[in-house]
Structure formats: C-alpha cells, structure tokens
Enzyme design. Structure first.
Site: not given
Length: 623
Positions: A49, A127, A130, A554, A587, A597-598
């Site tokens: 990501t 995932n 979200m 998460h 993260a 949601h990260p």
C-alpha cells in the site's frame, strides 16, 4: 524499467537485473556492503500500500531514480484483486503471507490466521475496501499525546483529499462533497448495498438509538451508523494502491524499476563513515537457497513492509532489542527496545448471526455455480452483487455511553479509551452473508444469514513481533496478546449486547426467519436464539466470544513514531532513530491504534512522506 511486471520483457532473475552493474551473469559473491555500487536514489522495500504510493509520487520527478523490491508478484494477472467480492479467494494462496499467531490464552488457546497481501498493492489488493479516515481525534492524539507534531488531523486532511477521486452515487444518501477529494489518483465511491443492509441494519441501528451519519470521513467524526465509502472505480472494480498509483503509464517511467519475487534479507549499512550508521542499500534473494544480491541507494532506503515485515526486516538488519539480536547472532547496528513491540490489532468477538428469509442474503456468492451469473454481470457491466465489499455498513459507538440501556445482567463498566471526547471504541459491522473463519466455514444447515460483529477499536492489550530465527524466509513470531487487558473484554461485552438489540429490532426482524429458542450457549445460533437476551450474563458472553473470534486485519505500532528514541522507532519524518538514510513508512509507525480502518491513513501517510522526501531532494538539488 520493470522486472517481472508490466508489458516490458519479463526477466527470469529480477534481483540480478535490478543491479545494473552486474552485466555478465550472476556473481558468486558481491563482497562487503561498503563495496555496493549505488545505482538508485531510493530503494523501496515492499511494493504494498505505502510502497506503491511512494514509487508513484517520487518518480513524478524524472530526476529521481527508484527501485521497488516486492516479495510477491504482479497484481494484474490476478482477477480476484479486481472483483470486490472475491478478496477471500486470495486467502491462503501465494498472494497471501498466510501468517498465524502464537496460541492465544484468552481466545481458547487458538492460533489465529492473519492474512496479509503478498503482491503489488499489498493488503489494499485483498481487503474489504473500507475507505475510512478514522476519527479526527485519532490524529490529534498522535500530535498532542505522543508528541508527533504535524500529524494532527488538520495536517493530515490535505493528504486524504489529495489521494482521493470520489464519485458520488445518486442512489445513496447525499454527502457534502466539499469534504471529498475529486482529483486524486485513488478512486472512491460506493459498493453494492443490499436491501437488508440498508432497510434492515441501518434502520435497525437508528431504531435502537444510533444516529445516521452520511459521511464518516469529515472532521465531525465517526459516531453513528453509515454505509461505507469504498475504494472502488466507477466501473465497479477495486481501486487498490496498485491500480491507483501504479497504472501502466507510471510503470513505464524510465526512472521506476520494480523487482518482484524477491525477499529482502537485510538492509545494508555503512558503519565506517560518520557518527551514525547510514543505510546504503539492501541485500536480497529470489529463493531461500539461492545466491544473495546487493542493490544500492544513493539517498535513502524506504522500508514499507507493514506491521509484520517491517520489524522483522529491522531486526534482521541489526536494529532492535540487543537481547533478541544477540540471541540470533545478529550484529547490533542500533539498539532500540521498541522494535517489534507496541503491537495492537482490532479484534472481533465471534459473530452474531440471524437466519434470513429466502432471497435476502448474499450467501450465494460462496457457491461458484450460483454466483456465475453475477460474475458474468460484473464482467459485462461492472455492477451487481459482485461489487459488494461484504462489510456494507457499520455503526460506531462509545461503550461508556451505549445507545441502549444495558440490562441488569450487564455488570461490566468499560473505561473510556476513545480518542478525544467523541472517539468510538466499538465498531459493529453488518454483512449480508456469513463470515465465519474468514469466510471458510458455513453456518449450521448451510443457512443464509445476516451477520453482525463487534470490533474493539481502542485495544489496550499489546503484543509483539519477534524473530523465530535469522532466516528471512521464516515467518516471525506473532503474539498479539489478545484480550490480555480486561477492558478489551468489557468493551466487547457491551458491543455484543448492542448487536443483540439491533438483531431484535423491528426493522431487521422483517428480513429474518425465527430460529428455535435455545438458551444453550453452545448452540450455533446463540446468543440470538436466547429466549431472553437481557437474561444473558456477562460471564456467558465472555465464554462464548472466543469460539470464532478473529482479527479485523489491522496490526499497527511495531515501529512506532515519536520524538524520542527511548519510546519510539522513527522520528516525525519517519526516519529510524540512530541511523541516516533509512525511513519506515507504513502502519507500523502508527503511535496508537486508529478507531477504524487504516488503509486511507496509510495512503495519506505515504503521500505526506513522499512530499517530505521530495522536498528534501529538491532542497539539496538547489544547493
């Protein structure tokens, strides 16, 4: 130039060809790290990501040369990464790190499965999509409580907006588009919404006192029930960090190089020059018993492995607690006792299920034959149930102020660990299908169901990531230490009770079949089947919760950010304390768990970091 990715020639040994100085075949030895030829400005470890964002943004400057090293493969050959409803098909495949935790004493001694994306785009490619800023006070807490000045919500909001290209849906409740980005690379909008999710769950939440919140991505906060905005394109396909930030025209940039199928074994340091060790590149392999290669970074190494791989890589490179490094005979480069600690994750209790009437749920998506017409529809039109993100809607609440009055059998009194005065500590997700064992198990009698699950958003339990061995191909030891703090259990008890009230609401009961009354906590429909939900004791709920409890995927905090090296791993520019030329951007740097949601915060962090890095590069160029 791209290796193992895109329309350019596929090279069978991407690690070898990612090192331009090796032009006469694979060497048997490269010598010491100090002799590594520095061919790239930036080496990004991890094309997930954050790595995808950095690769795209840094190479917007044609004078910056970037190499991305990704252990997984190209996402574009994997159809399941594009179909929103198909993400579960990627679990336990070569595109999944397929982690497992240690046995968790407070979760029936179970070893829990942790899926993580192992491909370009990382977990954003597999995932539930979200798109959530989380609560504004989460970031204000980073700045005010953890000393991370410049990371408050006001400072982060421009990067949320910069990343986003929002497409409104005229069939959904209107939102104030002034809070949405409209020119970013990351496409957001709305996925499929079932009738039971809209008219059942959302109206049921309102019925029990949870107000509707049309947009949880504003400074006003997250509290209330909402339909999730998702990262989905107008054509109904997942918009991952890979598809958004690494489309073909970006991949084709001459200053971007991507090597897939390579495992970084350690970061290389120059320890002979200057007062602090300087990261100068990375060592990598294509297979466990294969030769090792070195690639060099003229300016910086950017570590983007995520909350598990990042601390593992730091430890393998000699950065971490001295005792652990010595145990595995790893030379200590920088001693830092916080590497791999402060692990926090969002944990769910067992899910609550209501048996739905015929034609209500989307459980047919688990059946390849029954889902085939819907797949065909998606392929032709980009619409239909295949665009569901499963967790269609959610309610965010504070258990210190529950929306319904707790029965006399509820004795727990959770403490307030929400951020600010209005930060939620529980999220209740509503899904129009069964989601048991990560979608791998079916409900009793193969019934169609509507599921709800409470998630503890602000856990106080902390875990660790530690090395199993110095073998980089061996998974590290993951111990989230779930429910080791009593308050985490208390919060979920209240969350379960609120779920039961929503399940018994008139709005949702219209879509549900009655189930046979059964007060046995071992019954598969309990606690929904209880004759009197208010008679259920806290002890019964605590005993029931671990049966199929699971992670919400998460993990954060294992290389946390902070101004001081004694309680953090990276500084406020994401630079690893005690080193030069090394940053962590993912993260793992979260100082505290966010209440949601990260993915959007990770992308915003990467956008901010890219700007910081390019600003430094431009300043140096001007000098």
């Amino acid at each position: 130039m791209v290796f193992g990715l895109g329309n350019k020639s596929f090279l069978t040994n991407p690690a070898h060809y990612a090192t331009p100085s090796l032009d006469r075949g694979p060497p048997t030895s490269r010598g010491t790290a100090e002799r590594t030829i520095k061919n790239y400005d930036y080496v990004i470890i991890g094309g997930g990501t954050a790595g995808s964002v950095l690769a795209s943004r840094l190479t917007e400057d044609p004078t910056i040369n970037v190499l991305v090293l990704e252990a997984g493969q190209d996402h574009r050959g994997i159809l399941e990464t594009r179909i929103p409803a198909a993400f579960g098909k990627l679990f336990h495949t070569d595109n999944d790190w397929n982690y497992r935790t240690t046995a968790q004493p407070n979760v029936a001694n179970r070893e829990l499965y942790w899926p993580r994306g192992k491909m370009i785009g990382g977990s954003s490619s597999m995932n539930a999509m979200m798109h959530h800023h989380c609560d504004a006070h989460d970031f204000n807490e980073w700045a005010n409580e953890f000393g991370c000045k410049g990371w408050d919500y006001k400072s982060m909001q421009p990067y949320f907006r910069r990343s986003e290209k929002f497409t409104p849906n005229p069939n959904r409740r209107p939102v104030d588009v002034s809070h949405r980005g409209n020119a970013g690379l990351w496409e957001t909008g709305y996925s499929y919404l079932s009738e039971v999710g809209d008219k059942g769950f959302i109206e049921g939440c309102k019925e029990v006192g949870i107000p509707y919140n049309s947009d949880i991505n504003t400074p006003s906060g997250t509290l209330g029930v909402t339909t999730f905005q998702t990262f989905i394109s107008p054509r109904g396909a997942r918009s991952s960090a890979a598809t958004a930030y690494l489309p073909q025209h970006v991949v084709n940039r001459s200053n971007l190089h991507i090597a897939t199928g390579v495992m970084v074994t350690k970061i290389l340091f120059d320890v002979t020059t200057g007062s602090e060790p300087t990261a100068i590149g990375a060592e990598l392999q294509t297979k466990r018993d294969g030769p090792k290669y070195h690639v060099g970074a003229r300016k910086e190494v950017l570590l983007c492995g995520g909350a598990i791989n990042t601390p593992q890589t730091l430890l393998l490179s000699g950065i971490g607690p001295r005792e652990q490094l010595t145990k595995h005979n790893i030379p200590v480069i920088v001693e830092n006792n916080k590497v791999g600690t402060e692990l926090k994750d969002h944990f769910c209790s067992s899910g609550l299920m209501g048996k739905t009437k015929p034609g209500v749920s989307l459980d047919f998506l688990y059946n390849d034959l029954r889902s085939l017409p819907h797949l065909a529809r998606w392929l032709v039109t980009g619409g239909g149930p295949m665009t569901t993100n499963v967790g269609e809607a959610a309610a965010f609440i504070r258990t210190v102020d529950p929306p319904v009055r707790m029965p006399a059998t509820c004795k727990v009194q959770p403490k307030d660990y929400g951020s600010g005065e209005h930060g939620p500590d529980v999220e209740i997700i509503g899904a129009p299908l069964a989601f048991i064992d990560h979608g791998e198990s079916r409900p009793p009698g193969n019934a169609d169901v509507f599921s709800m699950v409470p998630i503890g958003l602000r856990p106080q339990s902390k875990g660790t990531i530690e090395l199993e061995s110095r073998d980089p191909f061996q998974h590290p030891i993951i111990n989230p230490n779930y429910l080791s703090e009593k308050n985490d259990r208390d919060v979920l008890v209240v969350g379960v009770r609120v779920c039961l009230e929503i399940l018994r609401s008139k709005a949702l009961e219209k879509y549900l079949e009655p189930v046979e009354v059964n007060d046995d906590p071992d019954s598969p429909w309990w606690p929904y089947s209880a004759s009197d939900i208010h008679a259920i004791t806290d002890e019964q709920i605590v005993s029931w919760m671990p049966h199929t409890a699971f992670t919400l995927y998460h993990p954060i905090g294992t290389a946390r950010m902070g101004p001081n090296s004694n309680d953090s791993v990276v500084d406020l520019q994401c630079k690893v304390h005690g080193t030069k030329g090394l940053r962590v951007i993912d993260a793992s740097i979260f100082p505290e768990q966010v209440s949601g949601h990260p993915t959007a915060p990770i992308i915003a962090i990467a956008e901010k970091a890219a700007e910081q890095i390019r600003g430094i590069a431009l300043k140096k160029a001007q000098l």
